[in-house]
Design a protein around this motif. Sequence first.
Motif: not given
Length: 338
Positions: A281-282, A284-285, A289, A322, A325-326, A329
């Motif tokens: 998860e982190p 991928s974010k 970004a 996920l 959230d993506l 972002i």
Amino acid sequence: MIIILKHKTPKEEVQKLIGEIEKLGVNVHLSEGAEKSIIGLIGDTTKIDPRKIEANRNVEKVMHVQEPYKKANRLFHPEDTVIKIGDAEIGGKNICLIAGPCSVESEDQITEIAKNVKETGAKMLRGGAFKPRTSPYSFQGLGMDGLDLLQAARKNTGLPIVTEIMSTSQLDRFARDVDVIQVGARNMQNFDLLKELGKLDKPILLKRGLSATIEELLMSAEYIMAGGNEKVILCERGIRTFETYTRNTLDLSAIPAIKKLSHLPVIVDPSHAAGMWWMVEPLSKAAVAVGADGLIIEVHNDPANALCDGQQSIKPEVFENLVKDLRNIATAVGREIK
Ligand code: PEP
Ligand code: MN
């Protein structure tokens, strides 16, 4: 060497110039952009006098290309390359999500995961049929039967399939039945394989080798492109460093670096980089970004019993959260996930 042409140079004039340059014994690559057209020269340009070319009234500028990769070089092709695979698009504004298990295990498994990830927003299905395992005693994949199951999942969901080729002996089947042919990290410098893939008209997902530099990755892309296949998607999947906590070290800086050096789309594989599902998860974010054009993520409906890489696979419900959230972002960095 590249020749930047003046805006709105007539096509006949471009062709005439290309003809003259070819007589100098080099190969020519024309890139026609909305803003400017560029003629790239490939081969020995040492005997070519740039001043003579600059004397042509249609030429704006002649520049030397220092880097050893030419067709993959952004100087040869200033605009981002966008590769279309069915409804999926890699490169440009869109961020493409590719998801699925490490390996195909059964028809039910691959079809269920395919349906799940499609609903969440994945545009392509991953799944290995031939697995490059460190141990010869580990599960090696279902082989050609695995390809049959991937095709069945594609029929069921409409998702294009991405799967790894291991040797040139598999070329005919892959060329016929696979939508995006993956070259795994361990094969990044299998030059015989790359040359053969260069003869196809099919997107190639080229993963960065375990200890390969960015330039080596781009040179491998160049091998494929030199043969005429310019549909290359690059993939950062972590590199080997002194750190042992993670399976590999995700080189996030490779993304902006590659975007600067090359026009090819570049995606990130956070699963093989981290080797741990909770880091997917982190990472991928972060990848979105820093400008990745897509993600390839291992998703399994039963990670605890997966035949390969269960520890780094996320469940469909984690993937769903996920992706939410993506999307935020992506918007924040001026991109979108269709
Ligand atoms: C894979 O994507 O299934 C794989 C084996 O990855 P890599 O080649 O990056 O190790
Ligand atoms: Mn895997």
